[in-house]
Scaffold this active site. Sequence first.
Site, PDB file in Angstrom:
ATOM      1  CB  SER A   1      -0.657   0.114   1.339  1.00  0.00           C
ATOM      2  OG  SER A   1       0.101   0.048   2.160  1.00  0.00           O
TER       3      SER A   1
ATOM      4  N   GLY B   1      -5.376  -0.417   5.348  1.00  0.00           N
ATOM      5  CA  GLY B   1      -5.663  -1.010   6.498  1.00  0.00           C
ATOM      6  C   GLY B   1      -7.136  -0.575   7.093  1.00  0.00           C
TER       7      GLY B   1
ATOM      8  CB  CYS C   1       0.578  -5.264   1.562  1.00  0.00           C
ATOM      9  SG  CYS C   1      -0.714  -4.305   2.342  1.00  0.00           S
TER      10      CYS C   1
ATOM     11  CB  THR D   1      -3.888  -4.617   4.568  1.00  0.00           C
ATOM     12  OG1 THR D   1      -3.214  -4.336   5.915  1.00  0.00           O
ATOM     13  CG2 THR D   1      -5.262  -4.064   4.398  1.00  0.00           C
TER      14      THR D   1
ATOM     15  CB  CYS E   1       1.284  -3.890   9.586  1.00  0.00           C
ATOM     16  SG  CYS E   1       1.598  -2.356   8.370  1.00  0.00           S
ATOM     17  CB  THR E   2       5.077  -4.970   5.197  1.00  0.00           C
ATOM     18  OG1 THR E   2       4.115  -4.111   4.348  1.00  0.00           O
ATOM     19  CG2 THR E   2       4.881  -6.443   4.853  1.00  0.00           C
ATOM     20  CG  HIS E   3       3.861   0.756   6.559  1.00  0.00           C
ATOM     21  ND1 HIS E   3       3.265  -0.058   5.705  1.00  0.00           N
ATOM     22  CD2 HIS E   3       4.097   1.958   5.730  1.00  0.00           C
ATOM     23  CE1 HIS E   3       2.896   0.580   4.410  1.00  0.00           C
ATOM     24  NE2 HIS E   3       3.362   1.851   4.752  1.00  0.00           N
TER      25      HIS E   3
HETATM   26  N1  DGL Z   1       1.703  -2.281   4.988  1.00  0.00           N
HETATM   27  C1  DGL Z   1       0.470  -2.919   5.018  1.00  0.00           C
HETATM   28  C2  DGL Z   1       0.378  -4.303   5.518  1.00  0.00           C
HETATM   29  O1  DGL Z   1       1.163  -5.013   5.648  1.00  0.00           O
HETATM   30  C3  DGL Z   1      -0.657  -2.061   5.372  1.00  0.00           C
HETATM   31  C4  DGL Z   1      -0.573  -0.612   5.813  1.00  0.00           C
HETATM   32  C5  DGL Z   1      -1.682   0.194   5.228  1.00  0.00           C
HETATM   33  O2  DGL Z   1      -2.787   0.316   6.030  1.00  0.00           O
HETATM   34  O3  DGL Z   1      -2.106   0.469   4.200  1.00  0.00           O
HETATM   35  O4  DGL Z   1      -0.584  -4.656   6.377  1.00  0.00           O
END
Ligand code: DGL
Length: 262
Positions: A13, A45, A75, A77, A186-188
């Site tokens: 995302s 998300g 991601c 999500t 979450c990958t962030h």
């Molecule tokens: N990087 C996304 C994940 O792994 C989510 C971040 C978002 O909410 O866009 O879930």
Amino acid sequence: MNEDTRPIAVMDSGVGGISVLREMVRLMPQEDFIFFGDSANAPYGTKSTEFVRDLTIQHVESFLERGAKAVAIACNTATAAALKDLRRLYPDLPLVGIEPALKPAVEANPGGRVLVMATPMTIREEKFNHLLSRFQDRAIIYPLACPGLMDYVEAGAVDSPQLYSFLEELLWDYRNGEVDAVVLGCTHYPFVSRAIAKVLGPEVEIYDGANGTARELRRRIHAAGVARAIGEHRGTVTFENSNPTPEKMALCQKLLEIDLEN
Ligand code: DGL
């Protein structure tokens, strides 16, 4: 035999999936990667499942039209929203998604207390609830939706005082030895793992799914016969973003290179 020189497309995302891309580059340095961040539509998300599923499918279609040989949904999500449909639509495509690394966290902490941080969509979706049901008799698992946390990473504010106040409030109930392990679902979040560790305390073990996903991608491209041999070619990474401001593009490069260990 000619090598398959087509690139592998990796998407998220936004910029978070670069935490997974880093592992892929480390494991497959001979491959060319295109990393697409959908920052214009982020966050995913807090949106509806249908919206994220349709967007993800559109992005995958466009990667394939442009000649990608494999796709990674970096991601959690988008994986929860679209992976099932993508497998049905593209049964022959080497395709991987990512899910919270609950398995290694529970296996290393039997009977322990495991906090799972993820987006609201990941936490409410069937995929995660199925995963939870497989492990919940082996540990005490606390799922925690963290709306707003990814915004700090998108803004490049991974060490800001605002981030620390946000995390202190979010993690208030889990400080001071209340949990043994944290799963970054979450990958962030790996980009703010140092801040999370500071708030929760150094003894808390932190898990993410980046390495497992990168290994699964490597396995699938080998099984499909599209992997490049390790040799002369040094792979490249090309960043694309639906909101390609100079700041965003510079952040992508920075996140690919920063040291997360220290
Ligand atoms: N990087 C996304 C994940 O792994 C989510 C971040 C978002 O909410 O866009 O879930």
